[in-house]
Motif scaffolding. Structure first.
Motif, mmCIF file in Angstrom:
data_model
loop_
_atom_site.group_PDB
_atom_site.id
_atom_site.type_symbol
_atom_site.label_atom_id
_atom_site.label_comp_id
_atom_site.label_asym_id
_atom_site.label_seq_id
_atom_site.Cartn_x
_atom_site.Cartn_y
_atom_site.Cartn_z
ATOM 1 N N UNK A 1 0.829 -1.207 0.000
ATOM 2 C CA UNK A 1 0.000 0.000 0.000
ATOM 3 C C UNK A 1 0.865 1.259 0.000
ATOM 4 N N UNK A 2 2.024 1.193 0.687
ATOM 5 C CA UNK A 2 2.944 2.330 0.669
ATOM 6 C C UNK A 2 3.466 2.604 -0.717
ATOM 7 N N UNK A 3 3.858 1.551 -1.426
ATOM 8 C CA UNK A 3 4.326 1.717 -2.798
ATOM 9 C C UNK A 3 3.192 2.239 -3.678
ATOM 10 N N UNK A 4 1.972 1.744 -3.444
ATOM 11 C CA UNK A 4 0.826 2.234 -4.204
ATOM 12 C C UNK A 4 0.565 3.707 -3.965
ATOM 13 N N UNK A 5 0.716 4.145 -2.715
ATOM 14 C CA UNK A 5 0.519 5.556 -2.395
ATOM 15 C C UNK A 5 1.533 6.426 -3.114
ATOM 16 N N UNK A 6 2.795 5.978 -3.142
ATOM 17 C CA UNK A 6 3.820 6.733 -3.864
ATOM 18 C C UNK A 6 3.508 6.775 -5.361
ATOM 19 N N UNK A 7 3.068 5.648 -5.901
ATOM 20 C CA UNK A 7 2.751 5.599 -7.323
ATOM 21 C C UNK A 7 1.639 6.573 -7.680
ATOM 22 N N UNK A 8 0.642 6.698 -6.796
ATOM 23 C CA UNK A 8 -0.451 7.639 -7.046
ATOM 24 C C UNK A 8 0.026 9.092 -7.050
ATOM 25 N N UNK A 9 1.185 9.310 -6.418
ATOM 26 C CA UNK A 9 1.767 10.656 -6.413
ATOM 27 C C UNK A 9 2.812 10.835 -7.514
ATOM 28 N N UNK A 10 2.863 9.859 -8.416
ATOM 29 C CA UNK A 10 3.767 9.964 -9.556
ATOM 30 C C UNK A 10 5.188 9.538 -9.257
ATOM 31 N N UNK A 11 5.402 8.812 -8.156
ATOM 32 C CA UNK A 11 6.753 8.389 -7.765
ATOM 33 C C UNK A 11 6.841 6.876 -7.913
ATOM 34 N N UNK A 12 7.701 6.428 -8.823
ATOM 35 C CA UNK A 12 7.838 5.002 -9.092
ATOM 36 C C UNK A 12 9.162 4.486 -8.538
ATOM 37 N N UNK A 13 9.235 3.197 -8.214
ATOM 38 C CA UNK A 13 10.467 2.646 -7.636
ATOM 39 C C UNK A 13 11.635 2.676 -8.623
ATOM 40 N N UNK A 14 12.821 2.890 -8.096
ATOM 41 C CA UNK A 14 14.033 2.668 -8.871
ATOM 42 C C UNK A 14 14.198 1.172 -9.133
ATOM 43 N N UNK A 15 13.803 0.375 -8.124
ATOM 44 C CA UNK A 15 13.909 -1.082 -8.222
ATOM 45 C C UNK A 15 12.892 -1.697 -7.262
ATOM 46 N N UNK A 16 12.092 -2.630 -7.777
ATOM 47 C CA UNK A 16 11.096 -3.285 -6.953
ATOM 48 C C UNK A 16 9.686 -3.004 -7.458
ATOM 49 N N UNK A 17 8.673 -3.565 -6.788
ATOM 50 C CA UNK A 17 8.787 -4.381 -5.570
ATOM 51 C C UNK A 17 9.303 -5.789 -5.847
ATOM 52 N N UNK A 18 9.966 -6.344 -4.820
ATOM 53 C CA UNK A 18 10.501 -7.684 -4.908
ATOM 54 C C UNK A 18 10.789 -8.210 -3.513
ATOM 55 N N UNK A 19 11.405 -9.389 -3.460
ATOM 56 C CA UNK A 19 11.800 -9.972 -2.181
ATOM 57 C C UNK A 19 13.218 -10.516 -2.323
ATOM 58 N N UNK A 20 14.110 -10.052 -1.429
ATOM 59 C CA UNK A 20 15.497 -10.491 -1.456
ATOM 60 C C UNK A 20 15.642 -11.912 -0.937
ATOM 61 N N UNK A 21 16.717 -12.584 -1.396
ATOM 62 C CA UNK A 21 17.089 -13.852 -0.799
ATOM 63 C C UNK A 21 17.699 -13.638 0.573
ATOM 64 N N UNK A 22 18.886 -13.026 0.661
ATOM 65 C CA UNK A 22 19.463 -12.746 1.981
ATOM 66 C C UNK A 22 18.547 -11.832 2.797
ATOM 67 N N UNK A 23 18.099 -12.302 3.937
ATOM 68 C CA UNK A 23 17.196 -11.525 4.782
ATOM 69 C C UNK A 23 15.739 -11.767 4.529
#
Length: 323
Positions: free
Chosen positions: A209-231
């Motif tokens: 939902x946080x990423x969605x909120x940013x997207x609605x404000x015209x801000x897209x991820x540099x990388x992601x969303x995803x899930x890392x292996x380490x951690x």
């Protein structure tokens, strides 16, 4: 013997040439709340009990100011000072009341690449906020670019008592101070700088939902969303107005000390993103994460660097830090 038993990563100070714009971004877009601000600084909190988790300070270029770790009592701060002195490691600030927003009792010293580390106790707490909103609880980890990953890992394990959770080949090392898989990670690089700061979201639903909120404000991820292996943590990386990388994350792996086995992960796309949704990091992401060369405290006090050159024993790499 390490100088202290770290409780948690408390806060991070970032130096930026875009103080007003960066403060507005973290307060109005990212989801933190301004606790206090003046002409040259702004202090922001998350929904957790820490008085502030991010301090932004006006500067000529991007840089890392202070990494603050919590210890439980002032007596532990005093003991840490005695152990630093015994090791011949100089302090930037002797133990005592902290003359800063949030008060507290602490000390400051530097690591072998000039980063300023604070150990503090009795810092003011604040009432936790409603966690239903898709905003960060606080800072959960910082990734640091290093010119010598073995030296950095040796210092943070030997001096600060952190434990290595995993390696990503010999390119990244993930260090913990509590049950979270990592609160500090080191990335082998051409120069010393901050790679990114990660902010904990309460759940994967809050993360999306946080990423969605940013997207609605015209801000897209540099990388992601995803899930890392380490951690095993989710990731969504963004750039703030100063060009520094900030990350939304959730679901970080929890370590049971007598059961966890440190491993070395291969650096392949299917392990850097288990979901396969983000793809490999782009050249633009890598450029942002490289940051700008940052001598830290060594810029104003170059004699501090010589203290480490004169005491190589402190920097020997224990065999057990390797997977």
């Amino acid at each position: 013997m390490s100088i202290a038993r770290l409780h948690s990563l408390r806060s991070v100070q970032l130096q930026v040439p875009t103080l007003a714009e960066s403060t507005d971004f973290y307060a109005e877009v990212w989801g933190l709340s301004v606790v206090e601000r003046d002409r040259d600084d702004a202090w922001l909190r998350g929904t957790g009990p820490n008085h502030h988790v991010l301090q932004l300070t006006r500067a000529g270029q991007n840089g890392l100011g202070v990494i603050s770790f919590a210890v439980r009592t002032p007596a532990e701060v005093d003991e840490a000072a005695r152990r630093l002195t015994a090791r011949g490691l100089p302090m930037l600030a002797e133990p005592g009341p902290l003359d800063q927003i949030g008060a507290g009792y602490g000390l400051r010293f530097v690591d072998p690449e000039g980063r300023t580390i604070e150990l503090s106790a009795d810092v003011h707490a604040v009432r936790p906020l409603d966690r239903d909103r898709a905003v960060p609880v606080g800072v959960t980890h910082v990734v640091l670019n290093t010119v010598d990953i073995d030296r950095a890992v040796a210092f943070y394990t030997d001096v600060l008592g952190m434990r290595v959770s995993d390696w990503s080949e010999h390119q990244m090392a993930f260090l913990r101070c509590n049950t979270d898989h990592h609160s500090i990670a080191f990335n082998q690089a051409t120069w010393t700088s901050v790679n990114h700061v990660a902010y904990e979201m309460p759940s994967m639903d809050h993360f999306m939902r946080g990423i969605g909120s940013l997207k609605q404000q015209g801000i897209t991820p540099l990388w992601g969303p995803g899930r890392h292996g380490p951690g095993n943590n989710t990731f969504g990386y963004f750039a703030d107005p100063a060009g520094l990388v900030c990350e939304y994350t959730s679901d970080v792996a929890q370590v049971v000390e007598d059961q966890w086995l440190c491993k070395t992960w291969r650096r392949v796309p299917e392990l850097s993103d288990l979901w396969g949704t983000a793809g490999p990091p782009s050249k633009d992401v890598r450029s942002h994460m490289a940051g700008v060369e940052d001598p830290g405290a060594f810029a104003a006090r170059p004699e501090l660097a010589r203290c480490f050159a004169d005491d190589p024993q402190t920097l020997d790499v224990p065999a057990e830090v390797h997977a």
